[in-house]
Design an enzyme around this catalytic site. Sequence first.
Site: not given
Ligand code: NAD
Length: 471
Positions: A223-225, A245, A279, A228
């Site tokens: 997910g997002s940085t 990731e 990503c 993360g």
């Molecule tokens: P996001 O971080 O908003 O959400 C990802 C997940 O995290 C969701 O399931 C969400 O419910 C959960 N979440 C949110 N807050 C949380 C917390 N505090 N604790 C635990 N879980 C929580 O990301 P997104 O908008 O769904 O995805 C897009 C981002 O993901 C982009 O920045 C993209 O570059 C990145 N991404 C990275 C990869 C990789 O392999 N590096 C792959 C795909 C996407």
Amino acid sequence: MLSLPTSYSELVSRVTTGGTREVFDPATEELIGLAPEQGTDVLDELVAKAREAQPAWAALSHAERSDYLMKMADAIEHASEPLAELLSREQGKPLNGPNARFELGGCVAWTRATASFGLEEETLVDDGETRAVLNYRPIGVVGGIGPWNWPLMITIWQIAPALRMGNTIVLKPSEYTTLSVLALVEVINTVLPEGVVQIIPATPEVGAAMTIHPGIDKITFTGSTATGKKIAASTADTLKRLTLELGGNDAGIVLDDADPKAIAEGLFWGAFINTGQTCAALKRLYVPDSLYDQVCDELVAVAQNMPMGVGLEEQNVLGPLQNKAQYDIVANLVQKAKDGGARVLLGGNPDEDAKGFFYPTTLMADIDKDNPLVVEEQFGPALPIIRYSTLEEALEEANKLNVGLGASVWSSNIERAREVAAKVQAGTVWINKHGAIDPRIPFGGIKESGYGVEFGVEGLKHMGLPQVICE
Ligand code: NAD
């Protein structure tokens, strides 16, 4: 054992039973169904079940677990059309092009590949006095938290290595693509023992609860940085194992010996795969003065022939943004590029009255190297093309951001391309392609794009605990 769903309507009715939250198609704004939402009480139950199921699963041999993965791949393959349709309706991505059907194909391929890797005991020292061998043991219960862009493939990237290494897993899908991931797990669970793979459709707060849950031993997060970083902080207390990731802002550097016509299609799909919501997509392209106009012209020629529209219409290869928040991010960044004096080569003119979150394929030229569209992750169909004079300058620009997921170098001279690639700061640098991930090849970010790797034998090792036996 459950039976495999045979149609889209059967699949949807199974995963929407008891649902409360409305889910809309981002292309047509039609209601698809109701997604269930569960709380931390259910999380506790699922983690307890996963803990109960784990010892028996870990007691199987690698060959036996690989057999299960092969059955899992067959089940996904059988249900791939209804799954692709649901994915297309919920996520927005077209059935064709490198989109929904391609994603289902990826799920099958990754599962089979993960089943096939050999993971041998490693003898580290054996000199007559000391003998030390290294093995990877199961971690226990893994918590998998995922995003909405490639929801099914990323779920498989979490499940397959976790299971292969003797762990059980509890998944929390993104709230934007809950139904698709529920459906995938429904299909997988037609062939797996109970309790091995479980899923909780839930809000981010339940994701946060997973990261502090004492019954979860590892978090694998994509997910997002920003999220993360929160997870890195909240897992510190229990010292859970962690794979992160995260986001990227991949640079592509065209060298002055490249052939613009030959690379144009690769550049296009490197940037616009999944309508830019990827990503490791090419998110900023550096082009030398000497080739600048040619590369721009060739990219426009490719881009203007790629149909964008409703996912279920077979001719489309580009779709809408998945959600309004993402649409606004892309629209705002393109507006800032225009305000900063960049030249619109293509797109940049969304139809505000049209249904769905469609943002047109957009190419921006003569853009300032520090414009927000260059230095922030756009995650959508808008590519900035930045002019450079010297290779040193291009490398400096490519490396100056605090993220480093992928990158690419484009050249007709492979030796030269390799030399440049070695100087780029990213987890993977592709040559004459971008984002070409492969289940055999480890993939992961550096800097704020995360840590740990997925795929290949290295990816398996990240789903295990190293244990040395020394005598
Ligand atoms: P996001 O971080 O908003 O959400 C990802 C997940 O995290 C969701 O399931 C969400 O419910 C959960 N979440 C949110 N807050 C949380 C917390 N505090 N604790 C635990 N879980 C929580 O990301 P997104 O908008 O769904 O995805 C897009 C981002 O993901 C982009 O920045 C993209 O570059 C990145 N991404 C990275 C990869 C990789 O392999 N590096 C792959 C795909 C996407």
